[in-house]
Design a protein around this motif. Structure first.
Motif, PDB file in Angstrom:
ATOM      1  N   GLY A 194       3.629   3.195  -6.559  1.00 47.07           N
ATOM      2  CA  GLY A 194       2.880   2.426  -6.833  1.00 47.07           C
ATOM      3  C   GLY A 194       2.007   1.687  -6.878  1.00 47.07           C
ATOM      4  N   TRP A 197      -4.871   1.708  -5.692  1.00 46.39           N
ATOM      5  CA  TRP A 197      -5.375   0.579  -4.769  1.00 46.39           C
ATOM      6  C   TRP A 197      -6.978   0.839  -5.756  1.00 46.39           C
ATOM      7  N   PRO A 241      -1.622  -6.146  -1.771  1.00 48.39           N
ATOM      8  CA  PRO A 241      -0.539  -5.801  -2.204  1.00 48.39           C
ATOM      9  C   PRO A 241      -0.881  -4.552  -2.599  1.00 48.39           C
ATOM     10  N   ASN A 242      -1.835  -3.613  -3.729  1.00 44.39           N
ATOM     11  CA  ASN A 242      -1.592  -2.263  -4.491  1.00 44.39           C
ATOM     12  C   ASN A 242      -1.464  -1.111  -3.174  1.00 44.39           C
ATOM     13  N   SER A 245       2.231  -1.568  -1.359  1.00 45.74           N
ATOM     14  CA  SER A 245       3.099  -0.629  -2.708  1.00 45.74           C
ATOM     15  C   SER A 245       2.910   0.850  -2.458  1.00 45.74           C
ATOM     16  N   THR A 246       1.845   1.179  -2.352  1.00 44.49           N
ATOM     17  CA  THR A 246       1.200   2.430  -2.352  1.00 44.49           C
ATOM     18  C   THR A 246       2.194   3.116  -1.009  1.00 44.49           C
ATOM     19  N   LYS A 248       4.197   1.704   0.529  1.00 45.47           N
ATOM     20  CA  LYS A 248       5.889   1.728   0.549  1.00 45.47           C
ATOM     21  C   LYS A 248       6.368   2.732  -0.715  1.00 45.47           C
ATOM     22  N   SER A 249       6.420   3.057  -1.376  1.00 45.49           N
ATOM     23  CA  SER A 249       6.177   3.966  -2.276  1.00 45.49           C
ATOM     24  C   SER A 249       6.595   5.716  -1.657  1.00 45.49           C
ATOM     25  N   GLU A 252       9.285   5.953   0.660  1.00 44.39           N
ATOM     26  CA  GLU A 252      10.406   5.768   0.445  1.00 44.39           C
ATOM     27  C   GLU A 252      10.946   7.406  -0.092  1.00 44.39           C
ATOM     28  N   TRP A 286       8.944   0.796   6.222  1.00 40.43           N
ATOM     29  CA  TRP A 286       7.975   2.308   5.500  1.00 40.43           C
ATOM     30  C   TRP A 286       7.185   2.596   6.576  1.00 40.43           C
TER      31      TRP A 286
END
Length: 348
Positions: A194, A197, A241-242, A245-246, A248-249, A252, A286
């Motif tokens: 991700g 940030w 956003p960062n 995404s971090t 979420k990663s 996952e 997530w």
């Protein structure tokens, strides 16, 4: 003369005795569903990838087998190198300390805790307070977060040893403090991606990684730490956003890890806890509540930590979690949360 370490990698299309051995061991450990017929086909490749994901290869796992794979299959609890490309993390050295007081018995109850140490504190103060608290409460393990910079101090706590991964992308921000007398194996880092940030101090926070370790032969414990400043709207994460995404990663990776563990090790309990930076009531995609729902796990918490937040708690499957309590802060901005994990009757 060609040495053993220079044997060619096995891959789809390979045949022979080495393939047979790899397939037999994959099958015996529940990874290979088809026949062990000395032919490396797509089914074998998928089994290799699944094995690597569960045993700590870094990066994206590949369906090829070499000497490290053969060594690991021969002895899954053996020490392996910490920097080889492949799966969702890195395998640490394995300790199997034998406490003189346990008489070889496997405990059916373990006392645990989760604690965000918080950055920029005096490591000696952390060592002194946490060591005293762990001993006085007879804790078997503590899931730790924000411990980069405290590793040496935490390793000096009497009666305990620290499982962490300084080589992970987050430089060992998470770890698990384990009682010396408790059997430990298959420690691994679950590496999220991700991009990380920018922090409020204009520094760079790297992608998160979680630390996992098997304790007492029946409980897999994971310490996780998700980034802050992520919210949910209409069931989807929103925010910088960062950070999203971090978040979420790692979610996952944790979900995939949980599903594999529960599918391939049905007799082993799973406990994932730490600083989620979200309450258990958050159900969006997530979020930790979503992870628990997708993996068939139960959330435990509801105690106030970090001011009036309820963000330090556990997800479990295959075990009973009770006596969840928020303790003192010990100088952190988080309260330490203690609990008891019990193995169901008839499982040991």
């Amino acid at each position: 003369m060609r040495t053993q370490s220079h044997r060619p990698l096995l891959h789809v299309g390979s045949t022979g005795h080495r393939v047979q051995k790899v397939e037999e061991r994959l099958k015996s450990q529940g990874y290979l569903k088809g026949a062990a017929d000395d032919r490396f086909d797509a089914n074998t490749g998928r089994a290799v990838v699944d094995y690597k994901r569960d045993h700590g290869w870094e990066g994206k796992p590949k369906g090829v087998a070499g000497e490290r794979m053969a060594h690991s299959l021969k002895d899954p609890g053996a020490t392996t190198p910490t920097t080889t490309s492949g799966g969702c993390g890195t395998i640490a050295q394995i300790r199997q300390p034998g406490g003189s007081g346990d008489k070889g018995k496997t405990p059916s109850k373990l006392k645990g805790a989760t604690y965000n140490v918080e950055r920029d504190r005096n490591p000696k103060d952390v060592q002194k307070w946490l060591g005293k608290f762990a001993k006085s409460n007879d804790l078997d393990f503590v899931q730790l977060q924000e411990i980069n910079g405290y590793h040496k101090a935490l390793e000096k706590i009497p009666g305990y040893h620290l499982v962490t991964f300084p080589g992970a992308k987050d430089h060992g921000e998470t770890g698990i403090l384990v009682k010396d007398s408790l059997l430990e194996k298959q420690a691994m880092s679950i590496q999220g991606e991700g991009g990380g940030w920018t922090t409020v101090r204009n520094g760079h926070a790297p992608p998160r990684a979680a630390t996992a370790v098997q304790l007492a032969g029946w409980l897999k414990v994971v310490s996780a730490h998700q980034p802050p400043s992520v919210d949910w709207k209409n069931g989807q994460p929103v925010g910088p956003p960062n950070r999203v995404s971090t978040y979420k990663s790692l979610s996952e990776k944790l979900l995939a890890f949980a599903k594999r563990q529960l599918e391939k090790n049905p007799d082993q309990a799973l406990l994932i806890g730490g600083d989620w930076n979200e309450p258990a009531s958050t159900k969006g995609k997530w979020s930790p509540g979503w992870i628990a729902q997708q993996a068939g796990m139960t959330t435990h918490g509801g105690v106030e930590t970090h001011g009036h937040g309820k963000i330090d708690y556990e997800l479990s499957a295959g075990c009973r979690v009770s006596n969840v309590k928020a303790g003192p802060t010990g100088g952190s901005d988080h309260n330490i949360v203690t609990f008891t994990v019990s193995r169901p009757k008839g499982k040991g």
